[in-house]
Design an enzyme around this catalytic site. Structure first.
Site, PDB file in Angstrom:
ATOM      1  N   GLU A 186     -12.918   2.167   4.553  1.00 17.55           N
ATOM      2  CA  GLU A 186     -12.046   2.117   5.671  1.00 17.55           C
ATOM      3  C   GLU A 186     -11.951   3.739   6.084  1.00 17.55           C
ATOM      4  O   GLU A 186     -11.016   4.437   5.695  1.00 17.55           O
ATOM      5  CB  GLU A 186     -10.744   1.698   5.204  1.00 17.55           C
ATOM      6  CG  GLU A 186      -9.680   1.580   6.226  1.00 17.55           C
ATOM      7  CD  GLU A 186      -8.247   1.662   5.870  1.00 17.55           C
ATOM      8  OE1 GLU A 186      -7.341   0.965   6.512  1.00 17.55           O
ATOM      9  OE2 GLU A 186      -7.870   2.218   4.922  1.00 17.55           O
ATOM     10  N   GLU A 208       0.791  -1.121  -0.022  1.00 18.26           N
ATOM     11  CA  GLU A 208      -0.183  -0.082  -0.027  1.00 18.26           C
ATOM     12  C   GLU A 208       0.768   1.295  -0.030  1.00 18.26           C
ATOM     13  O   GLU A 208       1.950   1.372   0.874  1.00 18.26           O
ATOM     14  CB  GLU A 208      -0.862   0.074   1.159  1.00 18.26           C
ATOM     15  CG  GLU A 208      -1.791   1.067   1.535  1.00 18.26           C
ATOM     16  CD  GLU A 208      -2.709   0.964   2.677  1.00 18.26           C
ATOM     17  OE1 GLU A 208      -3.554   1.845   2.757  1.00 18.26           O
ATOM     18  OE2 GLU A 208      -2.524   0.044   3.529  1.00 18.26           O
TER      19      GLU A 208
END
Length: 268
Positions: free
Chosen positions: A239, A142
């Site tokens: 998220e 990420e």
């Protein structure tokens, strides 16, 4: 594709083990957890089973990263710790039947050492991708914005693309966090279209404060449509940091056409 909820940021009104059921009652069939290691495997499996939800993703342990440190994956000299982290992650992923695990690259606060840190990251990503491929678990990594995490080594979609090109590993893909990429680059719609087939997981929150959709300045109607018609075919996970009680921030689930994410038009 399927919609998921992140239990590390959402439903925090209750303890982690109770968030599985809270997510299910809110209409989610799938959840993810950043770092589930604060709970035992047995307790997590019990909570998951009782709620009747799937777990799509967990993170590989990241050492001191969340406390402001450099983390594990990119740090020279911490290779053995990263191998231990892989083993621990596998035990949890296997028990929870998670389909993906995510590696957070970590920080490099000394720019003169970035090439060494990138080399270490690449070696560790390749090691993780190979290890989890034996168990049919996809590895993602990420990019994180450097405003929230100063010094984060990988902070753009282009960097992720370059790493994937160099490693050329079939079990490694990008984790595309709309919040982080929008802060660093803007124009997430174009990036999703550009890299859709290289993305292994998508997460979303509004900008600038990482709240729920409709709390900030992103056009999620267009973003969800871009995802729908891109080459991406995985999970799409909320998220975000709810601006109020999580259950009171879910209007977006009804406002947008999310049937392509296996979400009913009208939630019960």
């Amino acid at each position: 594709m399927r919609l998921a909820a992140n239990l590390s940021l959402m439903f925090t009104e209750v303890p982690l083990l109770e968030r599985f059921m809270a997510a299910k009652k809110a209409g989610f069939k799938t959840v993810e957890i950043q770092f589930p290691y604060v709970e035992s495997i047995d307790d997590l499996v019990k909570a998951k089973t009782q709620a009747g939800v799937d777990v799509c993703l967990i993170n590989v342990p990241a050492g001191d990263l969340m406390e402001g440190g450099e983390g594990l994956a990119c740090v020279p000299g911490k290779e053995a710790e990263f191998e231990t982290a892989i083993k621990q992650c596998y035990q949890y992923a296997k028990a929870l039947d998670a389909k993906l695990v995510n590696v957070l690259p970590g920080r490099c606060m000394d720019k003169s050492k970035q090439s060494d840190y990138l080399k270490t990251l690449n070696l560790n990503l390749k090691k993780a991708a190979s290890a989890f491929s034996k168990h049919n678990i996809l590895v993602t990594f990420e990019a994180v914005n450097t405003k929230d995490m100063p010094g984060f080594l990988v902070h753009s979609s282009e960097q992720m693309h370059d790493i994937m090109t160099e490693l050329d590993h079939p079990n490694l893909k990008m984790q595309f966090d709309i919040y982080h990429i929008q802060i660093m680059e803007g124009h997430v719609d174009k990036t999703i279209k550009k890299y859709g087939d290289l993305i292994g997981h998508i997460q979303f929150a509004d900008t600038p404060d990482r709240g729920e959709p409709l709390s900030g300045n992103l056009n999620f109607h267009d973003i969800f449509e871009d995802i729908r018609y891109s080459h991406y075919h995985g999970y799409v996970s909320a998220e975000y940091k709810p601006t109020t009680k999580t259950e009171d921030t879910l209007q977006w689930m009804q406002q947008f056409d999310l049937k392509f994410l296996d979400v009913p038009a009208k939630l019960k």
